[in-house]
Scaffold this active site. Structure first.
Site, mmCIF file in Angstrom:
data_model
loop_
_atom_site.group_PDB
_atom_site.id
_atom_site.type_symbol
_atom_site.label_atom_id
_atom_site.label_comp_id
_atom_site.label_asym_id
_atom_site.label_seq_id
_atom_site.Cartn_x
_atom_site.Cartn_y
_atom_site.Cartn_z
ATOM 1 N N HIS A 8 -0.262 -2.161 2.346
ATOM 2 C CA HIS A 8 1.079 -1.760 2.779
ATOM 3 C C HIS A 8 1.713 -2.789 3.718
ATOM 4 O O HIS A 8 1.029 -3.622 4.320
ATOM 5 C CB HIS A 8 1.018 -0.397 3.471
ATOM 6 C CG HIS A 8 0.183 -0.410 4.737
ATOM 7 N ND1 HIS A 8 0.656 -0.906 5.932
ATOM 8 C CD2 HIS A 8 -1.089 -0.006 4.965
ATOM 9 C CE1 HIS A 8 -0.287 -0.801 6.855
ATOM 10 N NE2 HIS A 8 -1.360 -0.265 6.293
ATOM 11 N N GLU A 82 -6.509 5.478 3.672
ATOM 12 C CA GLU A 82 -7.242 4.624 4.598
ATOM 13 C C GLU A 82 -8.426 5.356 5.215
ATOM 14 O O GLU A 82 -8.444 6.600 5.277
ATOM 15 C CB GLU A 82 -6.298 4.112 5.700
ATOM 16 C CG GLU A 82 -6.926 3.146 6.703
ATOM 17 C CD GLU A 82 -7.505 1.873 6.067
ATOM 18 O OE1 GLU A 82 -8.395 1.996 5.205
ATOM 19 O OE2 GLU A 82 -7.084 0.765 6.462
#
Length: 200
Positions: A8, A82
């Site tokens: 990201h 994550e």
């Protein structure tokens, strides 16, 4: 099959050096600009579909990279989320136990997760399940796929592609930079890393 695995774009917590983990933070202005720039550089890539972590910073990155290609489906998969840092999440990394953070980034075999956090073995297991399931799908063998995820999750996913993968050499020298792309080619269900941590 060709896979473009992207981390990201930048977030405010990245800048403030706070541990994000599974916290659902958003891209900052620079992160949005990075994702748009990366999308423009990859505008000729004929993506057929996208898999994304359900966390906003990854999904938003995927949407910005895809840009006008609204026909490309974006499928959320929790296995791309994550790693969780448990009670450390949201804390300034400079104020946390130096030894344990050093272990996480430099001596991964000695890393002990804090309370309510996830282990490196756990994130490797769930990303491996995602990856093996993906490359076995017959209907995807000729597809070009974007995968939007996170620094640790990207490295965990790539353990399925690296030669001689190991927890000891988990990071391969660094955390993948924001909006860096790892490009994988899969032929006959055998994976080959074509580009590593490419910045567009």
């Amino acid at each position: 099959m060709k896979l473009y695995v992207i981390r990201h774009g930048e977030t405010t917590w990245n800048v403030e050096r706070k541990l994000q983990g599974a916290s659902d933070t958003e891209l900052n202005e620079n992160g949005i600009a990075l994702a748009i720039k990366t999308g423009k550089a990859m505008k000729e890539i004929p993506f057929d579909l996208c898999f994304s972590s359900p966390l906003k910073r990854a999904r938003h990155t995927a949407q910005l990279v895809l840009g006008d290609r609204k026909e490309v489906p974006v499928i959320e998969d929790v296995r791309l989320r994550e790693i969780s840092f448990g009670e450390w999440e949201g804390k300034d990394s400079r104020l946390l136990p130096a030894e344990m953070l050093d272990n996480f980034f430099h001596h991964t075999e000695a890393y002990q997760p804090p309370k309510n956090a996830e282990s490196l073995e756990s994130i490797c297991k769930r990303t491996q399940e995602f990856y093996e399931e993906l490359i076995q799908k017959e209907e995807l063998q000729d597809k070009t796929i974007l995968i939007a995820s996170h620094g640790c999750a990207v490295r965990a996913l790539l353990q399925n592609v690296y030669e001689n993968p190991s927890i000891e050499n988990f990071w391969r020298g660094c955390v993948p930079p924001n909006c860096s792309v790892n490009i994988i080619e899969v032929k006959n269900k055998i994976s080959k890393l074509i580009e590593e941590d490419k910045i567009f």
